[in-house]
Motif scaffolding. Structure first.
Motif, mmCIF file in Angstrom:
data_model
loop_
_atom_site.group_PDB
_atom_site.id
_atom_site.type_symbol
_atom_site.label_atom_id
_atom_site.label_comp_id
_atom_site.label_asym_id
_atom_site.label_seq_id
_atom_site.Cartn_x
_atom_site.Cartn_y
_atom_site.Cartn_z
ATOM 1 N N ALA A 160 50.918 -9.308 78.469
ATOM 2 C CA ALA A 160 49.840 -8.486 77.909
ATOM 3 C C ALA A 160 48.541 -9.265 77.734
ATOM 4 C CB ALA A 160 50.270 -7.901 76.564
ATOM 5 N N SER A 161 48.609 -10.581 77.551
ATOM 6 C CA SER A 161 47.378 -11.361 77.403
ATOM 7 C C SER A 161 46.809 -11.773 78.756
ATOM 8 C CB SER A 161 47.625 -12.612 76.542
ATOM 9 O OG SER A 161 48.517 -13.512 77.189
ATOM 10 N N ARG A 162 47.633 -11.671 79.809
ATOM 11 C CA ARG A 162 47.182 -12.044 81.158
ATOM 12 C C ARG A 162 46.779 -10.849 82.006
ATOM 13 N NH1 ARG A 162 51.985 -15.144 80.908
ATOM 14 N NH2 ARG A 162 52.961 -13.657 82.362
ATOM 15 N N ALA A 163 47.135 -9.643 81.587
ATOM 16 C CA ALA A 163 46.902 -8.450 82.391
ATOM 17 C C ALA A 163 45.431 -8.023 82.349
ATOM 18 C CB ALA A 163 47.781 -7.306 81.892
ATOM 19 N N PRO A 164 44.906 -7.487 83.471
ATOM 20 C CA PRO A 164 43.530 -6.965 83.468
ATOM 21 C C PRO A 164 43.376 -5.849 82.437
ATOM 22 C CG PRO A 164 44.390 -7.141 85.697
ATOM 23 C CD PRO A 164 45.555 -7.359 84.782
ATOM 24 N N VAL A 165 42.206 -5.778 81.830
ATOM 25 C CA VAL A 165 41.940 -4.775 80.792
ATOM 26 C C VAL A 165 40.748 -3.921 81.210
ATOM 27 C CG1 VAL A 165 41.362 -4.402 78.367
ATOM 28 C CG2 VAL A 165 42.798 -6.347 79.016
ATOM 29 N N ARG A 166 40.882 -2.627 81.030
ATOM 30 C CA ARG A 166 39.785 -1.708 81.335
ATOM 31 C C ARG A 166 39.039 -1.369 80.050
ATOM 32 N NH1 ARG A 166 41.583 3.305 84.911
ATOM 33 N NH2 ARG A 166 39.307 3.552 84.822
ATOM 34 N N ASP A 167 37.721 -1.231 80.156
ATOM 35 C CA ASP A 167 36.895 -0.896 79.004
ATOM 36 C C ASP A 167 36.213 0.446 79.218
ATOM 37 O OD1 ASP A 167 36.742 -3.351 77.119
ATOM 38 O OD2 ASP A 167 36.560 -4.199 79.134
ATOM 39 N N SER A 168 35.958 1.123 78.112
ATOM 40 C CA SER A 168 35.221 2.371 78.157
ATOM 41 C C SER A 168 33.828 2.139 77.571
ATOM 42 C CB SER A 168 35.957 3.450 77.350
ATOM 43 O OG SER A 168 35.190 4.637 77.297
ATOM 44 N N SER A 169 32.815 2.261 78.426
ATOM 45 C CA SER A 169 31.429 2.120 77.988
ATOM 46 C C SER A 169 30.621 3.221 78.668
ATOM 47 C CB SER A 169 30.881 0.738 78.358
ATOM 48 O OG SER A 169 29.540 0.597 77.938
ATOM 49 N N PRO A 170 30.614 4.427 78.063
ATOM 50 C CA PRO A 170 30.079 5.606 78.755
ATOM 51 C C PRO A 170 28.577 5.595 79.000
ATOM 52 C CG PRO A 170 30.591 6.125 76.472
ATOM 53 C CD PRO A 170 31.139 4.750 76.721
ATOM 54 N N HIS A 171 27.832 4.800 78.262
ATOM 55 C CA HIS A 171 26.375 4.861 78.369
ATOM 56 C C HIS A 171 25.769 3.747 79.214
ATOM 57 C CE1 HIS A 171 26.655 8.009 75.411
ATOM 58 N NE2 HIS A 171 27.263 7.181 74.570
ATOM 59 N N PHE A 172 26.304 2.544 79.086
ATOM 60 C CA PHE A 172 25.784 1.403 79.827
ATOM 61 C C PHE A 172 26.960 0.551 80.281
ATOM 62 C CE2 PHE A 172 22.753 2.558 76.487
ATOM 63 C CZ PHE A 172 21.630 2.858 77.246
ATOM 64 N N PRO A 173 26.846 -0.073 81.442
ATOM 65 C CA PRO A 173 27.967 -0.880 81.942
ATOM 66 C C PRO A 173 28.126 -2.180 81.161
ATOM 67 C CG PRO A 173 26.066 -1.096 83.393
ATOM 68 C CD PRO A 173 25.707 -0.038 82.398
ATOM 69 N N VAL A 174 29.382 -2.632 81.022
ATOM 70 C CA VAL A 174 29.634 -3.931 80.400
ATOM 71 C C VAL A 174 29.231 -5.017 81.390
ATOM 72 C CG1 VAL A 174 31.526 -3.005 79.012
ATOM 73 C CG2 VAL A 174 32.020 -4.055 81.228
ATOM 74 N N PHE A 175 28.996 -6.212 80.896
ATOM 75 C CA PHE A 175 28.633 -7.314 81.780
ATOM 76 C C PHE A 175 29.751 -7.546 82.795
ATOM 77 C CE2 PHE A 175 25.569 -8.221 78.437
ATOM 78 C CZ PHE A 175 24.452 -8.606 79.179
ATOM 79 N N LYS A 176 29.345 -7.955 83.989
ATOM 80 C CA LYS A 176 30.266 -8.053 85.117
ATOM 81 C C LYS A 176 31.444 -8.965 84.824
ATOM 82 C CE LYS A 176 30.378 -8.991 90.094
ATOM 83 N NZ LYS A 176 29.578 -9.374 91.296
ATOM 84 N N GLU A 177 31.202 -10.087 84.123
ATOM 85 C CA GLU A 177 32.283 -11.043 83.904
ATOM 86 C C GLU A 177 33.412 -10.480 83.047
ATOM 87 O OE1 GLU A 177 28.875 -12.384 81.075
ATOM 88 O OE2 GLU A 177 29.116 -11.383 83.016
ATOM 89 N N PHE A 178 33.110 -9.421 82.277
ATOM 90 C CA PHE A 178 34.149 -8.829 81.429
ATOM 91 C C PHE A 178 34.930 -7.729 82.145
ATOM 92 C CE2 PHE A 178 31.268 -10.339 77.951
ATOM 93 C CZ PHE A 178 32.179 -11.179 77.330
ATOM 94 N N GLN A 179 34.427 -7.235 83.240
ATOM 95 C CA GLN A 179 35.056 -6.104 83.911
ATOM 96 C C GLN A 179 36.415 -6.500 84.486
ATOM 97 O OE1 GLN A 179 32.249 -4.475 86.747
ATOM 98 N NE2 GLN A 179 30.643 -4.259 85.195
ATOM 99 N N GLY A 180 37.457 -5.888 83.971
ATOM 100 C CA GLY A 180 38.812 -6.176 84.429
ATOM 101 C C GLY A 180 39.370 -7.498 83.954
ATOM 102 N N ALA A 181 38.658 -8.179 83.072
ATOM 103 C CA ALA A 181 39.126 -9.489 82.587
ATOM 104 C C ALA A 181 40.267 -9.320 81.585
ATOM 105 C CB ALA A 181 37.978 -10.250 81.937
ATOM 106 N N SER A 182 41.254 -10.176 81.675
ATOM 107 C CA SER A 182 42.362 -10.168 80.714
ATOM 108 C C SER A 182 41.871 -10.686 79.370
ATOM 109 C CB SER A 182 43.500 -11.049 81.219
ATOM 110 O OG SER A 182 43.094 -12.418 81.215
ATOM 111 N N TYR A 183 42.702 -10.567 78.346
ATOM 112 C CA TYR A 183 42.304 -11.085 77.035
ATOM 113 C C TYR A 183 42.193 -12.609 77.058
ATOM 114 C CZ TYR A 183 42.763 -6.415 75.194
ATOM 115 O OH TYR A 183 42.593 -5.067 74.974
#
Length: 245
Positions: A160-183
């Motif tokens: 669970a700490s190594r798995a990719p994580v999806r974020d919900s940011s409906p108004h503005f995109p999250v920074f690229k380095e965080f997209q799909g990044a694990s915990y």
């Protein structure tokens, strides 16, 4: 200026082994008493699980010329003045001849709730540092050079700490380095940015599986956020302070 890293790799493995061992002992003790906490709290309510890392830092301070410095570990003497709040409780303080040499935080996180805990840890780390440096700017510690401020996280190495994580940011995109990044990756990004923004002298993330109770194994995410950088920066800072004393 020669610095002494105090055999940090061996001591780090011992610290990791003790971390997992202490958690299990606390859990078993609560089960035997019939008052076990729910979930992972059973392994942490006894506290002091990061004591091995505190001992490592103390060894580095002593080995690099500040063997007579005051190293505070007890709760009643671990507070520093803040700017946005009256005081902040730290995990370890090093004071020499009335000067704040180092303030350190030691954190850990195990599953399963990696998401909420990551956000809480991030907000705490950022706020703590911003508060300290503003207090420093306003003379809370007197006229002195900048102290060493360190943050170290031990994270459970688990699916669970190594798995990719999806974020919900409906108004503005999250920074690229965080997209799909694990915990684990997010902690690495956090540590890197904490240092780049000069909020901490050094910030480290170590990952370790529960099986490390047998051998103390741990992994690093990058050189910048690894333990060697942490202890090297600390040893150098302490040695420079000792040279001024």
């Amino acid at each position: 200026m020669a610095i002494d890293l105090a055999d940090y790799e061996r001591k780090a493995r011992e610290a990791v082994q003790a971390f997992w061992g202490n958690r299990e002992k606390a859990r078993q003790k609560q089960i035997e008493s019939g008052k076990a906490d729910q979930g992972e709290r059973a392994g942490v309510t006894a506290g002091k699980n990061m004591d091995g890392f505190i001992a490592l830092v103390i060894d580095i301070v002593r080995a690099n010329g500040l063997d007579h410095a005051d190293i505070h570990q007890k709760r009643r003497v671990l507070t520093l003045p803040g700017y946005f709040r009256p005081t902040k409780l730290w995990d370890l303080l090093v004071i020499n001849e009335g000067r704040l040499i180092a303030a350190l935080e030691f954190k850990s996180q195990v599953g399963p709730s990696f998401g909420n805990n990551f956000n809480n840890r991030s907000e705490e780390a950022i706020g703590t540092a911003h508060d300290l440096w503003t207090a420093y700017r306003e003379g809370a510690f007197g006229e002195q050079t900048r102290p060493f401020v360190g943050w170290l996280m031990l994270l459970e190495d688990a699916p669970a700490s190594r798995a990719p994580v999806r974020d919900s940011s409906p108004h503005f995109p999250v920074f690229k380095e965080f997209q799909g990044a694990s915990y684990a990756e997010r902690y690495n990004i956090l540590c890197r940015k904490l240092v780049q923004e000069q909020l901490y002298t050094t910030a480290s993330i170590l990952t370790s599986p529960r099986s490390a109770s047998a051998d103390g194994s741990y992994s690093e995410m990058s050189d910048m956020t690894g333990l060697r950088t942490f202890v090297t920066e600390l040893a150098g800072h302490v040695a420079a302070e000792a040279a001024r004393s």
